[in-house]
Structure formats: structure tokens, C-alpha cells
Design a protein around this motif. Structure first.
Motif, PDB file in Angstrom:
ATOM      1  N   ARG A  82      -2.299  -5.583   4.528  1.00 31.98           N
ATOM      2  CA  ARG A  82      -1.449  -4.882   3.536  1.00 31.98           C
ATOM      3  C   ARG A  82      -0.192  -4.336   4.216  1.00 31.98           C
ATOM      4  O   ARG A  82      -0.246  -3.880   5.352  1.00 31.98           O
ATOM      5  CB  ARG A  82      -2.188  -3.683   2.927  1.00 31.98           C
ATOM      6  CG  ARG A  82      -3.420  -4.038   2.164  1.00 31.98           C
ATOM      7  CD  ARG A  82      -4.025  -2.801   1.503  1.00 31.98           C
ATOM      8  NE  ARG A  82      -4.535  -1.835   2.466  1.00 31.98           N
ATOM      9  CZ  ARG A  82      -4.964  -0.622   2.158  1.00 31.98           C
ATOM     10  NH1 ARG A  82      -4.919  -0.195   0.919  1.00 31.98           N
ATOM     11  NH2 ARG A  82      -5.431   0.184   3.085  1.00 31.98           N
ATOM     12  N   TYR A  83       0.905  -4.328   3.464  1.00 33.70           N
ATOM     13  CA  TYR A  83       2.146  -3.699   3.931  1.00 33.70           C
ATOM     14  C   TYR A  83       2.202  -2.266   3.404  1.00 33.70           C
ATOM     15  O   TYR A  83       1.957  -2.032   2.219  1.00 33.70           O
ATOM     16  CB  TYR A  83       3.362  -4.432   3.373  1.00 33.70           C
ATOM     17  CG  TYR A  83       3.573  -5.822   3.933  1.00 33.70           C
ATOM     18  CD1 TYR A  83       4.136  -6.003   5.187  1.00 33.70           C
ATOM     19  CD2 TYR A  83       3.229  -6.945   3.192  1.00 33.70           C
ATOM     20  CE1 TYR A  83       4.350  -7.281   5.696  1.00 33.70           C
ATOM     21  CE2 TYR A  83       3.441  -8.225   3.686  1.00 33.70           C
ATOM     22  CZ  TYR A  83       4.005  -8.386   4.946  1.00 33.70           C
ATOM     23  OH  TYR A  83       4.208  -9.637   5.448  1.00 33.70           O
ATOM     24  N   GLY A  84       2.551  -1.326   4.262  1.00 33.64           N
ATOM     25  CA  GLY A  84       2.707   0.058   3.817  1.00 33.64           C
ATOM     26  C   GLY A  84       4.119   0.317   3.329  1.00 33.64           C
ATOM     27  O   GLY A  84       5.088  -0.226   3.872  1.00 33.64           O
ATOM     28  N   HIS A 119       0.719   5.774  -0.371  1.00 32.77           N
ATOM     29  CA  HIS A 119      -0.132   6.958  -0.203  1.00 32.77           C
ATOM     30  C   HIS A 119       0.324   7.980  -1.253  1.00 32.77           C
ATOM     31  O   HIS A 119       0.505   7.603  -2.384  1.00 32.77           O
ATOM     32  CB  HIS A 119      -0.030   7.483   1.230  1.00 32.77           C
ATOM     33  CG  HIS A 119      -0.740   6.604   2.229  1.00 32.77           C
ATOM     34  ND1 HIS A 119      -0.147   5.529   2.843  1.00 32.77           N
ATOM     35  CD2 HIS A 119      -2.010   6.639   2.687  1.00 32.77           C
ATOM     36  CE1 HIS A 119      -1.023   4.930   3.636  1.00 32.77           C
ATOM     37  NE2 HIS A 119      -2.162   5.582   3.567  1.00 32.77           N
ATOM     38  N   ASN A 144       0.821  -1.211   0.000  1.00 32.21           N
ATOM     39  CA  ASN A 144       0.000   0.000   0.000  1.00 32.21           C
ATOM     40  C   ASN A 144       0.858   1.266   0.000  1.00 32.21           C
ATOM     41  O   ASN A 144       1.780   1.401   0.800  1.00 32.21           O
ATOM     42  CB  ASN A 144      -0.923   0.011   1.223  1.00 32.21           C
ATOM     43  CG  ASN A 144      -1.923   1.135   1.158  1.00 32.21           C
ATOM     44  OD1 ASN A 144      -2.466   1.418   0.098  1.00 32.21           O
ATOM     45  ND2 ASN A 144      -2.153   1.795   2.273  1.00 32.21           N
ATOM     46  N   THR A 191      -4.594  -2.302   7.385  1.00 31.75           N
ATOM     47  CA  THR A 191      -3.160  -1.987   7.239  1.00 31.75           C
ATOM     48  C   THR A 191      -2.360  -2.926   8.145  1.00 31.75           C
ATOM     49  O   THR A 191      -1.254  -2.584   8.581  1.00 31.75           O
ATOM     50  CB  THR A 191      -2.855  -0.523   7.614  1.00 31.75           C
ATOM     51  OG1 THR A 191      -3.320  -0.293   8.949  1.00 31.75           O
ATOM     52  CG2 THR A 191      -3.520   0.449   6.667  1.00 31.75           C
ATOM     53  N   ASP A 202      -3.832   4.516  -1.227  1.00 36.21           N
ATOM     54  CA  ASP A 202      -4.906   5.123  -0.439  1.00 36.21           C
ATOM     55  C   ASP A 202      -4.953   6.641  -0.600  1.00 36.21           C
ATOM     56  O   ASP A 202      -3.921   7.290  -0.789  1.00 36.21           O
ATOM     57  CB  ASP A 202      -4.696   4.817   1.053  1.00 36.21           C
ATOM     58  CG  ASP A 202      -5.142   3.401   1.413  1.00 36.21           C
ATOM     59  OD1 ASP A 202      -5.449   2.607   0.503  1.00 36.21           O
ATOM     60  OD2 ASP A 202      -5.173   3.096   2.622  1.00 36.21           O
ATOM     61  N   SER A 227       6.383   3.794   1.877  1.00 34.88           N
ATOM     62  CA  SER A 227       6.280   5.218   1.540  1.00 34.88           C
ATOM     63  C   SER A 227       7.609   5.844   1.136  1.00 34.88           C
ATOM     64  O   SER A 227       7.640   6.681   0.245  1.00 34.88           O
ATOM     65  CB  SER A 227       5.684   5.995   2.713  1.00 34.88           C
ATOM     66  OG  SER A 227       6.402   5.724   3.889  1.00 34.88           O
TER      67      SER A 227
END
Ligand code: ZN
Length: 285
Positions: free
Chosen positions: A255-257, A8, A6, A239, A54, A259
């Protein structure tokens, strides 16, 4: 090892392209249809990876989507139809308060809203959405701060992406409250209206939903899953950072974030999987 990654807002296109190229090399990158078939029709997935994004930040259309298209990588974007329509609010609360002096914001909350929550870094995530916006309004008034320019995709941008078919569009509530902090009625409105308004906007059913902040049993729970079961949504995402498997609750898919970080960090984080967070905590003491 099947993973959902995931993202952002992404402002570094080179970083994102490197990550996508790496994921394509390392995994069988799948779309939402394959994930649906995995959970509902027993389709086996091996070493699969689904990409989700997201919030519907402008960078989803300007940075992320062009790279996904270039590499023919499917994904799911979770958006708010209210924000896209610029209906009353144009930014999510966390975008509006980005850069604010959090101590001043806390003082305002204490003075005008009688906040009694203990001060810790995540205190605002224990508030309901109406109180957060009241606090923001007071802050803007007292410190002469103007509301920020819109930071998210418009209806037309979302429709265009949906029409092209590579990326599926899912719902992410109307105003991004932490659902567990809201009344049952408000949680229902945030979930159901985000789905029906998105369906009206796109002209077809919406099959996916992502919970704001998404920590199971903290940010959402049984109540929110029950509400979703009464809608067209078939797959809802948390998450919780772990690999996905057939035995998952389809209304709380992990889900793995991802960034930031160098490619070495990205590789290490994916390699460690669910052990990454506990190890990080251990190392940081
Ligand atoms: Zn979000």
C-alpha cells in the motif's frame, strides 16, 4: 497501474475530498470484494485503486466517512476492538506520546527500563508494547501529564459504518504493537484476539488485517503471516509502497501512504509510485 492508498487521521476535509475526487477521476475505485476476487478468483483489475484507512481515529467517522459516502467510494477501515471498547486503553501509544518531549521519554526509558537501544528517531519502534506503556506511565507521573481524551471511534460508530456496507472493517491488532518486537504468544494474542473480538462486535467474519507500521521483514514477518493463516483473514496489508499485482503474497499486500501535501504533490507521489521514496532520499541526501 493498480494501487492501494492508505490514510490515517485526516483533519482537513477539503484536502481529503480533493484527493478522493482526483482518485475517482484517475482510477477505477474498487472495494474489498473486487480485490478479493482479483487475488482468489482471477478477476482482472486495470488501473484500480482501493482506499484503506488505518487506526480508526475519530476523523475516520467524522471527516473521511461522510466524504466517501458523498462520492460513493468504498474503502476498508482497520481498527482495534479493544480501543473502540475503551477496554483498559482508549488511545494508541503513538497518540498518547504525541507532543511529549522525546528526550525526556528516552531518559525515562534508559533509567527505569534499562533501554540500550541506540538513540535514533525511530527508537521507540524497537520496543515492545508493555515497555512503551510503562515508559508512558512514568512520564505522566513525573511530568504531571494527564492521559489524553479518547481519540478513536467507538464501538457504535464502527458498527454503524459496517452496517451501511460501503466501508469494510478490518482488524489492526489490539494495542498496535510492532509485532516483530513481541514474543510469539503476544503476537498471536494481538492478532487473533483483535480478529475474534471484532467479529463478535460486528456479528460476521473479518476478512482483512493491516499490520501496525507494516514494513515487511522489519515490523512483521513469516511468524505473523503464519498466525494469520489460522484465522478468518484472507487479505493482509503491509505498508510496502508499490503497485499491487496478482503474484503478491495475499498476507503482505502493498500500500502507498498518503497523509498531506498539495494536489500537485499528491499527483506527483502517485505518478512516481515506488520510486517516490528512493528519489526523496536521494534529493534530501
Ligand atoms: Zn496503525
Amino acid at each position: 497501474m493498480n494501487k492501494i492508498i492508505n490514510f490515517h487521521a485526516v483533519n482537513n476535509s477539503e484536502w481529503f475530498e480533493n484527493v478522493i475526487v482526483y482518485l475517482k477521476q484517475k482510477y477505477d475505485v474498487v472495494g474489498i470484494k473486487q480485490l478479493y476476487d482479483h487475488y482468489y478468483n482471477g478477476k482482472t483489475l486495470r488501473n484500480a485503486c482501493l482506499i484503506t484507512v488505518d487506526d480508526g481515529h475519530l476523523s475516520s467517522a467524522e471527516v473521511i466517512y461522510p466524504i466517501l459516502k458523498k462520492h460513493n467510494v468504498p474503502a476498508v477501515f482497520f481498527v482495534s476492538p479493544k480501543i473502540a471498547c475503551r477496554d483498559g486503553i482508549t488511545n494508541f501509544w503513538f497518540q498518547e506520546i504525541s507532543g511529549y518531549d522525546m528526550d525526556r521519554l528516552w531518559q525515562i526509558g534508559r533509567e527505569f527500563l534499562n533501554l540500550k537501544t541506540p538513540v535514533h528517531t525511530e527508537w521507540i519502534k524497537e520496543m515492545n508494547i508493555d515497555d512503551i506503556w510503562k515508559m508512558i506511565a512514568y512520564y505522566q507521573k513525573f511530568y504531571h501529564v494527564s492521559p489524553k481524551a479518547p481519540q478513536n471511534m467507538t464501538t457504535e460508530q464502527i458498527r454503524q459504518i459496517d452496517r451501511e456496507g460501503l466501508v469494510a472493517i478490518g482488524a489492526h491488532t489490539l494495542t498496535h504493537p510492532i509485532l516483530a518486537n513481541e514474543t510469539g504468544l503476544r503476537a498471536e494474542e494481538e492478532i487473533c484476539s483483535s480478529i475474534t473480538r471484532l467479529e463478535a462486535m460486528l456479528g460476521h467474519p473479518v476478512l482483512t488485517f493491516a499490520y501496525p507500521n507494516g514494513i515487511p521483514d522489519v515490523n512483521f514477518g513469516v511468524r505473523e503471516k503464519c498466525i494469520l493463516k489460522g484465522t478468518s483473514v484472507k487479505l493482509a496489508f503491509s505498508t510496502q509502497p508499490r503497485n499491487f499485482r496478482t503474484s503478491d503474497d495475499v498476507f503482505a499486500i502493498p500500500r502507498y501512504g498518503l497523509s498531506t501535501g498539495s494536489m500537485n504533490f499528491v499527483r506527483l507521489k502517485l505518478f512516481l509510485g515506488k520510486y517516490y521514496s528512493p528519489l526523496r532520499k536521494l534529493i534530501r541526501g
